[in-house]
Enzyme design. Structure first.
Site, short mmCIF file in Angstrom:
data_model
loop_
_atom_site.label_atom_id
_atom_site.label_comp_id
_atom_site.label_asym_id
_atom_site.label_seq_id
_atom_site.Cartn_x
_atom_site.Cartn_y
_atom_site.Cartn_z
N ASP A 67 0.80 -1.22 0.00
CA ASP A 67 0.00 0.00 0.00
C ASP A 67 0.84 1.28 0.00
O ASP A 67 2.06 1.24 0.20
CB ASP A 67 -0.97 0.01 1.20
CG ASP A 67 -0.37 -0.61 2.46
OD1 ASP A 67 0.86 -0.57 2.62
OD2 ASP A 67 -1.13 -1.13 3.29
N ASN A 136 -7.71 -3.53 14.06
CA ASN A 136 -9.10 -3.84 13.69
C ASN A 136 -9.18 -5.01 12.71
O ASN A 136 -10.20 -5.24 12.10
CB ASN A 136 -9.76 -2.60 13.07
CG ASN A 136 -9.04 -2.12 11.82
OD1 ASN A 136 -8.09 -2.76 11.35
ND2 ASN A 136 -9.46 -0.99 11.27
N HIS A 138 -7.36 -5.27 9.95
CA HIS A 138 -7.07 -4.97 8.54
C HIS A 138 -5.79 -5.66 8.10
O HIS A 138 -4.88 -5.89 8.89
CB HIS A 138 -7.08 -3.47 8.25
CG HIS A 138 -5.94 -2.67 8.77
ND1 HIS A 138 -6.06 -1.38 9.20
CD2 HIS A 138 -4.61 -2.96 8.90
CE1 HIS A 138 -4.89 -0.92 9.57
NE2 HIS A 138 -3.98 -1.86 9.40
N GLU A 143 -9.87 -2.29 5.21
CA GLU A 143 -10.52 -2.06 6.49
C GLU A 143 -11.75 -2.95 6.65
O GLU A 143 -12.24 -3.51 5.65
CB GLU A 143 -10.92 -0.57 6.59
CG GLU A 143 -9.76 0.41 6.46
CD GLU A 143 -8.90 0.54 7.72
OE1 GLU A 143 -8.81 -0.42 8.50
OE2 GLU A 143 -8.30 1.62 7.92
C1 F6R Z 1 1.42 -1.73 6.10
C2 F6R Z 1 0.06 -2.30 6.15
C3 F6R Z 1 -0.71 -2.40 7.42
C4 F6R Z 1 0.15 -2.75 8.63
C5 F6R Z 1 -0.72 -2.80 9.89
C6 F6R Z 1 0.11 -3.04 11.14
O1 F6R Z 1 1.95 -1.77 4.80
O2 F6R Z 1 -0.44 -2.65 5.14
O3 F6R Z 1 -1.71 -3.37 7.27
O4 F6R Z 1 0.77 -3.97 8.43
O5 F6R Z 1 -1.40 -1.58 10.04
O6 F6R Z 1 0.94 -1.93 11.33
P1 F6R Z 1 2.16 -1.98 12.38
O7 F6R Z 1 3.13 -2.99 11.89
O8 F6R Z 1 2.74 -0.59 12.34
O9 F6R Z 1 1.55 -2.35 13.68
#
Ligand code: F6R
Length: 243
Positions: A67, A136, A138, A143
């Site tokens: 992303d 959550n 994701h 989401e």
């Molecule tokens: C990042 C992504 C997100 C993160 C998730 C966890 O490229 O796609 O799904 O993997 O938000 O984030 P962290 O690792 O910062 O807890």
């Protein structure tokens, strides 16, 4: 889904690196799906170390990131493009032309999503997709409520996600409200998925991953339907899982 429990963040990172290193040492043109955020930073450090010690080369590796934020320049320190340069790419011998992220500043975001899908399918298949887990549920920036069949698309970020990510910005107001993300349909086509989960704040989400029915309300639950998922979780994250 196969669960590997390790002691802490460092062990999680090292273990994850061993899967990636095995792949790039055994396959001619491996394709990696990569994530940003706090979770994979340690993994990238181990991969850089392996490169510096002459144990690995990324010359023939192609990467696709999950992303990118919409509306911030690639050169901005908070873009995922910059994150990948700083935390991984600039330290290894990977060819810049083989590292792909969606462009969140594209004039036509819809066309950008379609082009990104095309690039992934041109590369045939992602061998290992690295994922972190959102509080959550994701995965990527898919989401809760996102259709499981969706391909790369533009998303409105949930307030809770913006808040979680505001730690990287001066204030929450600076966190973009939209992102481009690989879709769940795209992620599920990867040959193997490596989900990394670290820290107590993820413990609840990890329980839900195992106990939730497969439901779009908890996007990561779709992983239950993937034939080759390895979850590496540290003790803090797995503390509510029954042994
Ligand atoms: C990042 C992504 C997100 C993160 C998730 C966890 O490229 O796609 O799904 O993997 O938000 O984030 P962290 O690792 O910062 O807890």
């Amino acid at each position: 889904m196969k669960l590997i429990t390790v002691k802490n963040y460092d062990e999680m990172s090292q273990k994850a690196s061993s899967f990636i290193l095995d792949l790039i040492q055994s396959k001619e043109n491996p394709v990696l799906g990569l994530a940003t955020g706090s979770t994979p930073e340690g993994l990238y450090r181990y991969l850089i170390e392996a490169y510096k010690e002459g144990k690995a080369s990324f010359q023939h590796v192609t990467t696709f990131n999950l992303d990118e934020y919409v509306g911030i320049e690639r050169a901005d320190a908070n873009s995922y493009y910059s994150f990948m340069q700083e935390n991984f790419f600039k330290h290894v011998d990977i060819s810049p032309s083989q590292t792909f992220l969606p462009n969140g500043k594209a004039a036509d975001l819809q066309a950008e999503c379609e082009d990104y899908e095309q690039l992934i399918s041109n590369a045939s298949q992602i061998d290992i997709q690295v994922l972190g887990l959102g509080l959550n549920g994701h995965i990527g920036f898919n989401e809760p409520g996102t259709p499981f069949s969706i391909r790369t698309h533009v998303v409105d970020l949930e307030e809770s996600t913006r808040e979680a990510n505001s730690r990287f910005f001066e204030s929450i107001d600076e966190v973009p409200t939209q992102a481009i993300t690989m879709g769940i349909g795209t992620i599920m086509e990867s040959k193997m998925i490596l989900l990394l989960v670290s820290g107590e704040q993820k413990a609840e989400a990890l329980v839900r991953l195992f106990t939730n029915e497969v439901s779009e309300e908890f996007p990561a639950s779709i992983l239950q339907n993937h034939p080759n998922v390895v979850i590496i979780a540290d003790e803090a994250a797995s503390k509510h899982l029954s042994k």
